[in-house]
Design a protein around this motif. Sequence first.
Motif, PDB file in Angstrom:
ATOM      1  N   LEU A 281      83.527  31.884  38.206  1.00  0.00           N
ATOM      2  CA  LEU A 281      81.964  32.419  38.281  1.00  0.00           C
ATOM      3  C   LEU A 281      80.937  32.372  37.424  1.00  0.00           C
ATOM      4  O   LEU A 281      81.807  32.287  35.932  1.00  0.00           O
ATOM      5  N   PRO A 282      80.169  32.030  37.252  1.00  0.00           N
ATOM      6  CA  PRO A 282      79.123  32.405  36.894  1.00  0.00           C
ATOM      7  C   PRO A 282      78.828  32.966  36.049  1.00  0.00           C
ATOM      8  O   PRO A 282      79.087  34.361  36.415  1.00  0.00           O
TER       9      PRO A 282
ATOM     10  N   TRP B   1      75.762  34.809  35.158  1.00  0.00           N
ATOM     11  CA  TRP B   1      75.418  35.755  35.495  1.00  0.00           C
ATOM     12  C   TRP B   1      76.063  37.030  36.337  1.00  0.00           C
ATOM     13  O   TRP B   1      75.967  38.380  36.546  1.00  0.00           O
ATOM     14  N   ILE B   2      76.831  36.638  36.995  1.00  0.00           N
ATOM     15  CA  ILE B   2      77.824  37.033  37.686  1.00  0.00           C
ATOM     16  C   ILE B   2      78.661  37.754  37.707  1.00  0.00           C
ATOM     17  O   ILE B   2      79.326  39.200  37.508  1.00  0.00           O
TER      18      ILE B   2
ATOM     19  N   SER C 254      87.955  38.844  42.724  1.00  0.00           N
ATOM     20  CA  SER C 254      86.757  37.532  43.532  1.00  0.00           C
ATOM     21  C   SER C 254      85.271  38.824  44.153  1.00  0.00           C
ATOM     22  O   SER C 254      84.877  39.195  44.025  1.00  0.00           O
TER      23      SER C 254
ATOM     24  N   TYR D 141      82.213  40.162  43.528  1.00  0.00           N
ATOM     25  CA  TYR D 141      81.164  40.226  43.886  1.00  0.00           C
ATOM     26  C   TYR D 141      80.288  41.821  44.461  1.00  0.00           C
ATOM     27  O   TYR D 141      79.120  42.227  44.698  1.00  0.00           O
TER      28      TYR D 141
ATOM     29  N   VAL E   9      78.758  43.924  41.874  1.00  0.00           N
ATOM     30  CA  VAL E   9      77.545  43.082  41.359  1.00  0.00           C
ATOM     31  C   VAL E   9      76.703  43.958  42.565  1.00  0.00           C
ATOM     32  O   VAL E   9      75.595  44.485  42.068  1.00  0.00           O
ATOM     33  N   LEU E  10      76.501  43.751  43.301  1.00  0.00           N
ATOM     34  CA  LEU E  10      75.934  43.632  44.700  1.00  0.00           C
ATOM     35  C   LEU E  10      75.589  45.334  44.614  1.00  0.00           C
ATOM     36  O   LEU E  10      74.358  45.890  44.566  1.00  0.00           O
TER      37      LEU E  10
END
Lengths: 566, 107
Positions: free
Chosen positions: A61-62, A64-65, A193, A197, A200-201
């Motif tokens: 994962l990058p 920022w995530i 993941s 994800y 982050v949302l």
Amino acid sequence: MQSPTNGAFPATLAAAELRLPTNWLDYTILGIYFVVVLGIGFAARASVKTSLDFFLSGRSLPAWITGLAFISANLAATEILGMAANSAQYGVYTVHWYWIGAIPAMVFLGLVMMPFYYSSKVRSVPEMLLLRFDKWAHLLSSLLFAFAAILISGVNLYALAIVVEALLGWPQWVAIVVAGAFVLAYITLGGLSSAIYNEVLQFFVILAALIPLVTLSMKKVGGWDGLSDKLTETHGADFTTAWGGTGIGSDNPLGANWLTIVLGLGFVLSFGYWTTNFAEVQRALSAKNLSAAQRTPLIAAYPKIFIVFLVMLPGLAAAALIPGFGTEESGYQYNDAIPYLMEQLLPNGVLGIAVTGLLAAFMAGMAANVSSFNTVFTNDIWARYAVRGRPDAYYVRFGRLITVIGVCASVGTAFLASSFSNIMAYLQTLFSFFNVPMFVVFIIGMFWKRASAVSGFWGLLAGTVAAMVNYFWIYKQEIIDIPTDQGANFVSAIVGFVAGAVVMFAVSLFTAPKPAEELQGLVYGTRSPGMSEPPAEGDDAWYRRPALLGWGAIVLAAACYIPFSF
Amino acid sequence: MSDHHGYSEQDVQREVTELQAQSATAARIFDLRRIIGGLFVVYGVIVTIAGINPSDATLDKAEGVNINLWTGLGMLLLGIFFLVWLKLRPTPPPPPPTAESEEKPGE
């Protein structure tokens, strides 16, 4: 998961008269959110091919995530409601949990510890102890972590249930089962993941919920000047300062002085939570390369510096608006600060966003615990000591199974938590039992080559036992007078740290050290093969340099203290 | 493989490197920016519409601020920001499989 030390959070959360005037619009917003959460789970399912995908997102994962997931895993609703409560009760002292109690530790994780974690390619914090020490330290730390994770995720679930019951009128068991089912579904489907994800949302939804609330609250109390004048009048001048009344021997509502704040909260508790709590570290380990892993906690540090305003200002505003807020006379408890302001200020529409943000925050906190629990249980306990050497697909299946079991156990601990009258006070104490000893073993193992293989286990055991003895015997039996639970937690942390360190030192003197070639990349000053990887393209840009990001965060946090110190 | 306690750093390195080579990995399959952007555009539109022609009761409650309108516009902007970012820096295509399976030194 919330910080180890956040505010008092009694079981009976919201007063019965708090009931949000939600309508179809708010429920539409909430419904859309649940659909998207499940959608992410299904989309992430396609990406799970190996156990590494399921437990660590394939290390892909990058930054920022992973950085925003790192902060979101911490920003559970117990943190939001608890820190607002803390502010209503103790005032501006709350900033210590952020600027001294989080930022230095997050920077230390990124700059100093992450190269060891990431480059040695361990999949969990206990696995690092397996490499540095021996299987006893590994097994003990894995079991302690798994146990704590289930307890904490149950508390998140229970806290969610009482908030939902109070605000929306759903029965507690409905809220527990519904929230549990959604978290279960998206983690079982997409593994880490999916959890990341969604976190982050959730981060953005939580911000969208809190920013309008803070804006309106500040308008209502007449800005910062109106707020501080009012609070100085009713709560005294120290209430709106960070350090007022924290001299040793002087009296303040927190029951702590600058020394226990700096050592207990700022060093031991905070470093224990941020640097060795796998629910946090796991997010950084899923980053795509060493640079991204190092930047994970550093990127998270910047929002962390400012989030304190989003939780502290509503707490202060509630204290200023209602005489006697938090006491019997007002009929409100400290934890009602944010729900009270939501009810008073937010019209339908934004209210739906705020309710969604709170539910999202509870689910983020629970998911962080569940996804770290299934990783430790599968990789560190099951695959190492119970059923070894199976094909990789077996462990993915087992990981999904243990997720189901973990969520069911959390539902169980949620009902268990409902039988305690003051769950958060006990749980925060449990944090000092579980995080601090892990940290002392870790930090000594990392900086002192001579620490022997067996010393890890004994240090961990001694630290845990000492923190428990301090709490249950010295504090609870009133051998030494400590005014508040928070003050006692700071002292327990220091005691656990010192006991663990002394025992490790003593055991190491009488036992053989680990051979130097087995310590490569595990002790400060050595390098593991993975550390020589060249930086990825674009990672040498100045704004991506970890040292600059890290020191920038420290300077910014220190600067934030200035307006609140005089 | 060394024989101390049955497990060494080399074992972890080898296992994880092998798994990483087989990984499909989420980042290469779908991009989170599209989901955040989409959700915030939808939320932004809903909340902005709720903020057009607010009733007096709604305004009074929110200290005279048309909070739905402002929050809605803010969310809409954030959503558009993510979609534009995605447009300008699209998801990189998955790297060719050969690049993943290079020899590991020391094994």
